[in-house]
Each structure stands twice: as C-alpha cells, then as structure tokens.
Design an enzyme around this catalytic site. Structure first.
Site, PDB file in Angstrom:
ATOM      1  N   HIS A  64       0.921  -1.241   0.002  1.00 44.42           N
ATOM      2  CA  HIS A  64       0.001   0.058  -0.027  1.00 44.42           C
ATOM      3  C   HIS A  64       0.922   1.048   0.089  1.00 44.42           C
ATOM      4  O   HIS A  64       0.399   2.314  -0.023  1.00 44.42           O
ATOM      5  CB  HIS A  64      -0.813  -0.258   1.307  1.00 44.42           C
ATOM      6  CG  HIS A  64      -0.460   0.289   2.420  1.00 44.42           C
ATOM      7  ND1 HIS A  64      -0.086  -0.754   3.539  1.00 44.42           N
ATOM      8  CD2 HIS A  64      -0.139   1.585   3.352  1.00 44.42           C
ATOM      9  CE1 HIS A  64       0.444  -0.136   4.391  1.00 44.42           C
ATOM     10  NE2 HIS A  64       0.259   1.201   4.477  1.00 44.42           N
ATOM     11  N   ASP A 109       0.071  -7.691   2.044  1.00 45.76           N
ATOM     12  CA  ASP A 109       0.475  -6.213   2.164  1.00 45.76           C
ATOM     13  C   ASP A 109       2.188  -6.238   1.903  1.00 45.76           C
ATOM     14  O   ASP A 109       2.758  -5.969   2.881  1.00 45.76           O
ATOM     15  CB  ASP A 109      -0.003  -5.494   3.209  1.00 45.76           C
ATOM     16  CG  ASP A 109       0.400  -3.967   3.236  1.00 45.76           C
ATOM     17  OD1 ASP A 109       0.593  -3.612   1.977  1.00 45.76           O
ATOM     18  OD2 ASP A 109       0.133  -3.344   4.041  1.00 45.76           O
ATOM     19  N   SER A 203       4.384   2.869   7.298  1.00 49.25           N
ATOM     20  CA  SER A 203       3.902   1.594   6.550  1.00 49.25           C
ATOM     21  C   SER A 203       5.139   1.151   5.814  1.00 49.25           C
ATOM     22  O   SER A 203       5.939   1.969   5.276  1.00 49.25           O
ATOM     23  CB  SER A 203       2.904   1.977   5.347  1.00 49.25           C
ATOM     24  OG  SER A 203       1.627   2.295   6.206  1.00 49.25           O
TER      25      SER A 203
END
EC number: 3.4.21.-
Length: 257
Positions: A64, A109, A203
């Site tokens: 992402h 992810d 992230s």
C-alpha cells in the site's frame, strides 16, 4: 471507539508513541545514527513510508506504499542534516503478491522493489538479513521509523525513533481485527498495555527480531498505541521463496496462498 485502519497517511504508516514532556516517546527513543543502515525512506507525492534494504539492489516495503514518482533515500538519519553518504534511487521494477494490489487481504501487503541501480554500502548504508526462521511468541523485536510520535497529533520527528515490542499470540489480533485468519501470513506484535506502537508514516517499515527482518508494517489501530490493540505485520518468513525467486530472476513467481 478504536477503529481499524490501514496505518497510512494517504497510503502510508508511521511509528506512533505517546510523548513525554522531554519530547521523547513513551518507551521509545531517537534511534542511534548507526542503528539503522538498512532503513529506507520511501516517498512520493508528499507521502512517506518506511522500507528495508535487503541487498544492494532490492528493497522490501508494503504494497500500500506504492505510488507514482516514488523515490527511496538510503543512509538517512536526520532529515534536516543529511549524512554525507546519503543516496537516492528510484524503482526499476515493482513486484506484488496480487496483480490487483489488493493489499487489504491479510498477509498480502508486501512489495519488492528493484532499484534503478545498486546502492553503495557505506557507514550508514548496509542491508538487513532475511529471516532464517520465524520468530516465536514473546520474542522482543524492534520497530523504527520517521512516523508521528504522538497517537493524537501528526508530529513527525527529524530522526527516526526506535522502540521494542513483543511478538504476541495471533489470537490477540484476531480478537480485534475481524476477518483475520488464524493461519494468515502475518505477525501480531505490540505491547498489551499500550504506549508503544506503529502509526501514521511508517507503513512498510521493518519489524526486526534477532537482527533479521521478520515483519513489514501493515495495519494497526486508530488511535495508535491503545491497550490490547497490537498491530499486524506481513510475515516475511512466509514469503521467502517468493522473494528469493524474484531476486533470482523468476519474475513469474507466485506468492504463497
């Protein structure tokens, strides 16, 4: 009420800690300048993520974190006073587990980035080892990044912050995150009492256990660092075959089911 979110500031995650009056995070500290030669700052269009250098030409981060005009900085500590050996690269190729890039699916992810040219190892640039075995429950691991250091305000530090958290039983995360499968290719990690956590801006950053990258920052709670709301990390060990195959040139390799 604590809400589930992909820990992203418009597609990104960052480390989060409650602040003390000294401006240090609760249970954390500004990383030592020589503590993170593998840590990568991934950014595009005003967004930032973390990443991990796993060899001179490849970086692991979260799916992402993908975006156009992406750049990656290596050897960075202070954003305001960059190290002399700082290097910048752009992606040559990006590889994902799912062609749809549906990173919300638990354990998918992950993004593997091939750089446009290799980085040169230096005082502040060196790769982190891939895992030789998965971490066991209660293992103490390290999180780090330039993410917000407040769970309620976006306060971004000049240097990355580091903190220790624990690998937790998967049942702890399943109790909070609906739909998380018992055998999903993820790790559950955090501090049950709260106070230390990932948050907006990191992230894709690493979960480091015993000197190896074991996890990639993926999903956490909102607000960050709440009691009994640990975060979810993509489990690197379960993706080793895929990672090694891609690096070896088998670009058609598929991720584990």
């Amino acid at each position: 009420m604590v809400l589930i979110r992909v820990l992203a500031n418009l597609l990104i995650l960052q480390l989060s800690y409650a602040q003390k009056s000294s401006e240090l995070v609760i249970g954390g500290h500004p990383c030592n300048i020589n503590e993170h030669p593998f840590l990568v700052l991934v950014y595009h269009d005003g967004y930032q993520c973390g990443g991990t250098l796993i060899n001179e030409e490849w970086v692991l981060t979260a799916a992402h974190c993908d975006g156009k005009k992406m750049k990656l900085q290596f050897g960075l500590h202070s954003k305001n006073v960059p190290n002399k050996d700082k290097q910048t690269r752009v992606p040559k190729e990006k590889f994902f587990c799912l062609s749809s890039k549906n990173f919300i699916k638990w354990g998918k992810d992950i993004m593997l980035i091939r750089l446009n040219r290799p980085v040169n190892n230096s005082t502040h640039i060196a790769p982190l080892s891939l895992p030789s075995s998965p971490p066991s429950q209660n293992t103490v691991c390290n999180i780090m990044g330039w993410g917000t250091i407040s769970p309620t305000k976006e306060i971004y530090p000049d240097v990355p912050h580091c903190a220790n958290i624990n690998i937790l039983d998967h049942a702890v995360c399943r109790a909070f995150y609906p739909g998380l499968l018992e055998k999903s290719k993820t790790l559950c990690a955090g501090i049950l009492q709260g106070g230390k956590d990932i948050c907006q801006g990191d992230s894709g950053g690493p979960l480091i256990c015993n000197g190896q990258i074991q996890g990639i920052v993926s999903v956490g709670g909102d607000p960050c660092a709440e009691p009994r709301v640990p975060a979810i990390y993509t489990k690197v060990f379960d993706h080793l075959d895929w990672i090694k195959s891609i690096i070896a040139g088998n670009t058609a390799a598929t991720c584990p089911l």
